[in-house]
Design a protein around this motif. Structure first.
Motif, PDB file in Angstrom:
ATOM      1  N   ILE A  40      16.223  57.373  77.948  1.00  0.00           N
ATOM      2  CA  ILE A  40      16.795  58.314  76.985  1.00  0.00           C
ATOM      3  C   ILE A  40      15.927  59.558  76.776  1.00  0.00           C
ATOM      4  O   ILE A  40      16.333  60.477  76.085  1.00  0.00           O
ATOM      5  N   ILE A  41      14.741  59.585  77.395  1.00  0.00           N
ATOM      6  CA  ILE A  41      13.872  60.758  77.286  1.00  0.00           C
ATOM      7  C   ILE A  41      14.319  61.799  78.304  1.00  0.00           C
ATOM      8  O   ILE A  41      14.425  61.512  79.495  1.00  0.00           O
ATOM      9  N   ARG A  42      14.583  63.003  77.837  1.00  0.00           N
ATOM     10  CA  ARG A  42      14.960  64.119  78.715  1.00  0.00           C
ATOM     11  C   ARG A  42      13.707  64.870  79.143  1.00  0.00           C
ATOM     12  O   ARG A  42      12.702  64.898  78.420  1.00  0.00           O
ATOM     13  N   ALA A  43      13.764  65.504  80.284  1.00  0.00           N
ATOM     14  CA  ALA A  43      12.614  66.231  80.808  1.00  0.00           C
ATOM     15  C   ALA A  43      12.265  67.444  79.950  1.00  0.00           C
ATOM     16  O   ALA A  43      11.101  67.809  79.820  1.00  0.00           O
ATOM     17  N   SER A  44      13.275  68.060  79.373  1.00  0.00           N
ATOM     18  CA  SER A  44      13.063  69.269  78.588  1.00  0.00           C
ATOM     19  C   SER A  44      14.031  69.304  77.415  1.00  0.00           C
ATOM     20  O   SER A  44      15.117  68.736  77.480  1.00  0.00           O
ATOM     21  N   VAL A  45      13.658  70.006  76.379  1.00  0.00           N
ATOM     22  CA  VAL A  45      14.542  70.196  75.231  1.00  0.00           C
ATOM     23  C   VAL A  45      15.785  70.974  75.650  1.00  0.00           C
ATOM     24  O   VAL A  45      16.866  70.797  75.100  1.00  0.00           O
ATOM     25  N   HIS A  46      15.649  71.820  76.659  1.00  0.00           N
ATOM     26  CA  HIS A  46      16.758  72.638  77.131  1.00  0.00           C
ATOM     27  C   HIS A  46      17.834  71.815  77.848  1.00  0.00           C
ATOM     28  O   HIS A  46      18.923  72.314  78.093  1.00  0.00           O
ATOM     29  N   ASP A  47      17.538  70.546  78.150  1.00  0.00           N
ATOM     30  CA  ASP A  47      18.523  69.650  78.753  1.00  0.00           C
ATOM     31  C   ASP A  47      19.416  68.981  77.707  1.00  0.00           C
ATOM     32  O   ASP A  47      20.316  68.224  78.051  1.00  0.00           O
ATOM     33  N   ILE A  48      19.160  69.265  76.432  1.00  0.00           N
ATOM     34  CA  ILE A  48      19.893  68.642  75.327  1.00  0.00           C
ATOM     35  C   ILE A  48      20.703  69.710  74.606  1.00  0.00           C
ATOM     36  O   ILE A  48      20.206  70.804  74.344  1.00  0.00           O
ATOM     37  N   ALA A  58      12.381  64.555  74.041  1.00  0.00           N
ATOM     38  CA  ALA A  58      12.124  65.311  75.264  1.00  0.00           C
ATOM     39  C   ALA A  58      10.631  65.412  75.543  1.00  0.00           C
ATOM     40  O   ALA A  58       9.811  65.375  74.623  1.00  0.00           O
ATOM     41  N   GLY A  59      10.304  65.543  76.794  1.00  0.00           N
ATOM     42  CA  GLY A  59       8.923  65.700  77.218  1.00  0.00           C
ATOM     43  C   GLY A  59       8.607  67.138  77.571  1.00  0.00           C
ATOM     44  O   GLY A  59       9.498  67.975  77.715  1.00  0.00           O
ATOM     45  N   ASN A  60       7.324  67.424  77.685  1.00  0.00           N
ATOM     46  CA  ASN A  60       6.827  68.713  78.162  1.00  0.00           C
ATOM     47  C   ASN A  60       7.381  69.905  77.396  1.00  0.00           C
ATOM     48  O   ASN A  60       8.001  70.791  77.964  1.00  0.00           O
ATOM     49  N   TYR A  61       7.157  69.936  76.101  1.00  0.00           N
ATOM     50  CA  TYR A  61       7.629  71.055  75.300  1.00  0.00           C
ATOM     51  C   TYR A  61       6.472  71.982  74.953  1.00  0.00           C
ATOM     52  O   TYR A  61       5.371  71.534  74.649  1.00  0.00           O
ATOM     53  N   SER A  62       6.734  73.274  75.038  1.00  0.00           N
ATOM     54  CA  SER A  62       5.761  74.283  74.643  1.00  0.00           C
ATOM     55  C   SER A  62       6.297  74.999  73.410  1.00  0.00           C
ATOM     56  O   SER A  62       7.350  75.640  73.475  1.00  0.00           O
ATOM     57  N   PHE A  63       5.587  74.901  72.309  1.00  0.00           N
ATOM     58  CA  PHE A  63       6.059  75.466  71.050  1.00  0.00           C
ATOM     59  C   PHE A  63       6.148  76.988  71.077  1.00  0.00           C
ATOM     60  O   PHE A  63       6.932  77.573  70.365  1.00  0.00           O
ATOM     61  N   ARG A  64       5.348  77.630  71.896  1.00  0.00           N
ATOM     62  CA  ARG A  64       5.344  79.098  71.938  1.00  0.00           C
ATOM     63  C   ARG A  64       6.266  79.681  72.995  1.00  0.00           C
ATOM     64  O   ARG A  64       6.435  80.889  73.060  1.00  0.00           O
ATOM     65  N   GLU A  65       6.865  78.839  73.809  1.00  0.00           N
ATOM     66  CA  GLU A  65       7.720  79.329  74.894  1.00  0.00           C
ATOM     67  C   GLU A  65       8.985  79.999  74.369  1.00  0.00           C
ATOM     68  O   GLU A  65       9.363  81.071  74.824  1.00  0.00           O
ATOM     69  N   ILE A  84      11.600  64.226  68.636  1.00  0.00           N
ATOM     70  CA  ILE A  84      10.393  63.648  69.223  1.00  0.00           C
ATOM     71  C   ILE A  84      10.137  64.359  70.548  1.00  0.00           C
ATOM     72  O   ILE A  84      10.987  64.329  71.435  1.00  0.00           O
ATOM     73  N   VAL A  85       8.991  65.016  70.669  1.00  0.00           N
ATOM     74  CA  VAL A  85       8.655  65.738  71.890  1.00  0.00           C
ATOM     75  C   VAL A  85       7.217  65.432  72.273  1.00  0.00           C
ATOM     76  O   VAL A  85       6.444  64.913  71.479  1.00  0.00           O
ATOM     77  N   SER A  86       6.875  65.787  73.506  1.00  0.00           N
ATOM     78  CA  SER A  86       5.477  65.708  73.930  1.00  0.00           C
ATOM     79  C   SER A  86       5.024  67.105  74.323  1.00  0.00           C
ATOM     80  O   SER A  86       5.815  67.919  74.803  1.00  0.00           O
ATOM     81  N   ALA A  87       3.741  67.372  74.075  1.00  0.00           N
ATOM     82  CA  ALA A  87       3.198  68.698  74.357  1.00  0.00           C
ATOM     83  C   ALA A  87       1.756  68.569  74.809  1.00  0.00           C
ATOM     84  O   ALA A  87       1.045  67.648  74.417  1.00  0.00           O
TER      85      ALA A  87
END
Length: 103
Positions: A40-48, A58-65, A84-87
Motif C-alpha cells: 500500500i506504500i506508493r513511491a511518491s505522493v504524486h502517485d496518489i 508514500a516514500g521519498n518525499y521532499s518537503f521543499r520540492e 505518512i511519508v519518508s524523507a
C-alpha cells in the motif's frame, strides 16, 4: 488521541527509510505484516489522488520540492487523514507540524 500531524520516517538511506515506513504502517494498523505494508506504500505522493484519498502513505518525499503539495498534505493531516511519508531530511521549519521517527 491523534495529533493531526504528518508522520515522517527520516533517514539518509533509502532502504532503511522504506523499512521504517513499513513498520510505521503496521504499527498504525494499516497492514498486518511488513509485506502487506509494502503493497500500500506508493513511491511518491504524486502517485496518489490527494483530492479523495482516505490516507496518504508514500516514500521519498521532499518537503521543499512542491510547496503546494506540502500545504495540501498539512491540510489533510489537520482534517484527521493519516499522512505518512519518508524523507531524507526534515527541514527545521516543518518540525512543529510533523511527528518525526528517526533510526
Amino acid at each position: 488521541m491523534k495529533q493531526n500531524k504528518i508522520i515522517v520516517a527520516v533517514h539518509a538511506d533509502d532502504k532503511t527509510r522504506s523499512e521504517m515506513l513499513q513498520r510505521i504502517v503496521v504499527k498504525l494498523g494499516f497492514a498486518r505484516t511488513l509485506s502487506d505494508a509494502s503493497k500500500i506504500i506508493r513511491a511518491s505522493v504524486h502517485d496518489i489522488d490527494l483530492s479523495d484519498a482516505y490516507f496518504v502513505i508514500a516514500g521519498n518525499y521532499s518537503f521543499r520540492e512542491s510547496p503546494v503539495t506540502t500545504q495540501r498534505l498539512f491540510q489533510l493531516a489537520a482534517r484527521g487523514i493519516a499522512v505518512i511519508v519518508s524523507a531524507g531530511k526534515l527541514p527545521r521549519e516543518f518540525e512543529p507540524f510533523c511527528e518525526a521517527h528517526f533510526k
